[in-house]
Design a protein around this motif. Structure first.
Motif, PDB file in Angstrom:
ATOM      1  N   LEU A  22       0.823  -1.208   0.000  1.00  0.00           N
ATOM      2  CA  LEU A  22       0.000   0.000   0.000  1.00  0.00           C
ATOM      3  C   LEU A  22       0.853   1.252   0.000  1.00  0.00           C
ATOM      4  O   LEU A  22       0.361   2.343  -0.236  1.00  0.00           O
ATOM      5  CB  LEU A  22      -0.989   0.014   1.166  1.00  0.00           C
ATOM      6  CG  LEU A  22      -0.483   0.126   2.598  1.00  0.00           C
ATOM      7  CD1 LEU A  22      -0.484   1.570   3.046  1.00  0.00           C
ATOM      8  CD2 LEU A  22      -1.389  -0.671   3.492  1.00  0.00           C
ATOM      9  N   SER A  25      -4.450   4.957  -1.279  1.00  0.00           N
ATOM     10  CA  SER A  25      -4.425   4.782   0.174  1.00  0.00           C
ATOM     11  C   SER A  25      -4.543   6.130   0.878  1.00  0.00           C
ATOM     12  O   SER A  25      -5.282   6.263   1.858  1.00  0.00           O
ATOM     13  CB  SER A  25      -3.136   4.083   0.614  1.00  0.00           C
ATOM     14  OG  SER A  25      -2.988   2.833  -0.017  1.00  0.00           O
ATOM     15  N   LEU A  28      -8.101   7.413   0.654  1.00  0.00           N
ATOM     16  CA  LEU A  28      -8.970   6.749   1.622  1.00  0.00           C
ATOM     17  C   LEU A  28      -8.744   7.320   3.023  1.00  0.00           C
ATOM     18  O   LEU A  28      -9.697   7.550   3.764  1.00  0.00           O
ATOM     19  CB  LEU A  28      -8.743   5.241   1.607  1.00  0.00           C
ATOM     20  CG  LEU A  28      -9.574   4.430   2.605  1.00  0.00           C
ATOM     21  CD1 LEU A  28     -11.070   4.649   2.393  1.00  0.00           C
ATOM     22  CD2 LEU A  28      -9.219   2.946   2.493  1.00  0.00           C
ATOM     23  N   LEU A  49      -9.716  -0.587   2.022  1.00  0.00           N
ATOM     24  CA  LEU A  49      -8.817  -0.484   0.879  1.00  0.00           C
ATOM     25  C   LEU A  49      -8.907  -1.729  -0.004  1.00  0.00           C
ATOM     26  O   LEU A  49      -8.920  -1.626  -1.232  1.00  0.00           O
ATOM     27  CB  LEU A  49      -7.373  -0.262   1.342  1.00  0.00           C
ATOM     28  CG  LEU A  49      -6.361  -0.013   0.234  1.00  0.00           C
ATOM     29  CD1 LEU A  49      -6.711   1.232  -0.569  1.00  0.00           C
ATOM     30  CD2 LEU A  49      -4.952   0.099   0.813  1.00  0.00           C
TER      31      LEU A  49
END
Length: 194
Positions: free
Chosen positions: A5, A13, A16, A37
């Motif tokens: 990630l 990422s 989010l 995710l």
């Protein structure tokens, strides 16, 4: 691999992360964040043709579901359109002029936008992206390398997180951060597991 990630989909990422921050006013927690995710990137082949369009569509779909979650509704569901926009901006900690606020509110009240699309407009605001780039990157290092929240044991508080955040903001170079997390005993124990 949780460390992934921090590579190719880093901007996904971090985006989010900003959804959590703007809507709830807090940094995400490891397990919930990783689960969300995974939903967003499920079926996406990194580097494939159309990858960005697929992720964008998945992300929009995720956010439309996010605004229907119980936690979101408890926090923001009872707010009118103006209160909702103001809360997102307040949670984000960015300065938004009156005309831009009004445009967001009128988009909602006029039906041109949804609560999810307004949330994404705040999440993608360049001021928020810049403001949170180091905090989000650091948090993702905790999730990726240590597979825990920054205030979980052995830390128990945010002193380590705050130390690294100050270092990142001062030097603006994440290489030291990645190297430091890579050589921790905590990371080593996860690296050896199948």
């Amino acid at each position: 691999d949780p460390v992934s990630l921090l590579s190719q989909p880093l901007n996904w990422s971090q985006r989010l992360y900003r959804v959590y921050l703007a809507s709830l006013g807090v940094m995400p927690r490891d397990k919930e964040f990783m689960s969300d995710l995974e939903k967003i990137v499920q079926g996406i082949i990194v580097g494939s043709e159309g990858e960005e369009q697929e992720v964008a569509a998945n992300f929009r779909e995720f956010v439309e579901g996010w605004v229907k979650r119980e936690r979101f509704i408890k926090s923001l569901g009872q707010l009118d359109d103006t209160q909702y926009v103001n809360r997102l901006i307040e949670n984000s900690g960015i300065n938004v002029d009156a005309a831009s606020r009004e445009a967001l509110v009128s988009g909602l009240s006029g039906g041109r936008d949804t609560r999810g699309s307004v949330l994404l407009k705040i999440v993608d605001d360049p001021r928020l992206i810049e403001k949170e780039k180091y905090r989000s990157l650091l948090l993702l290092h905790y999730f990726g390398y240590l597979r825990r929240n920054p205030d979980d044991p052995p830390d128990g508080d945010l002193r380590g997180f705050n130390f690294w955040l100050q270092d990142l903001e001062r030097h603006q170079d994440a290489r030291d951060l990645s190297n430091a997390f890579r050589v921790t005993g905590e990371y080593g124990q996860y690296e050896k597991k199948p």
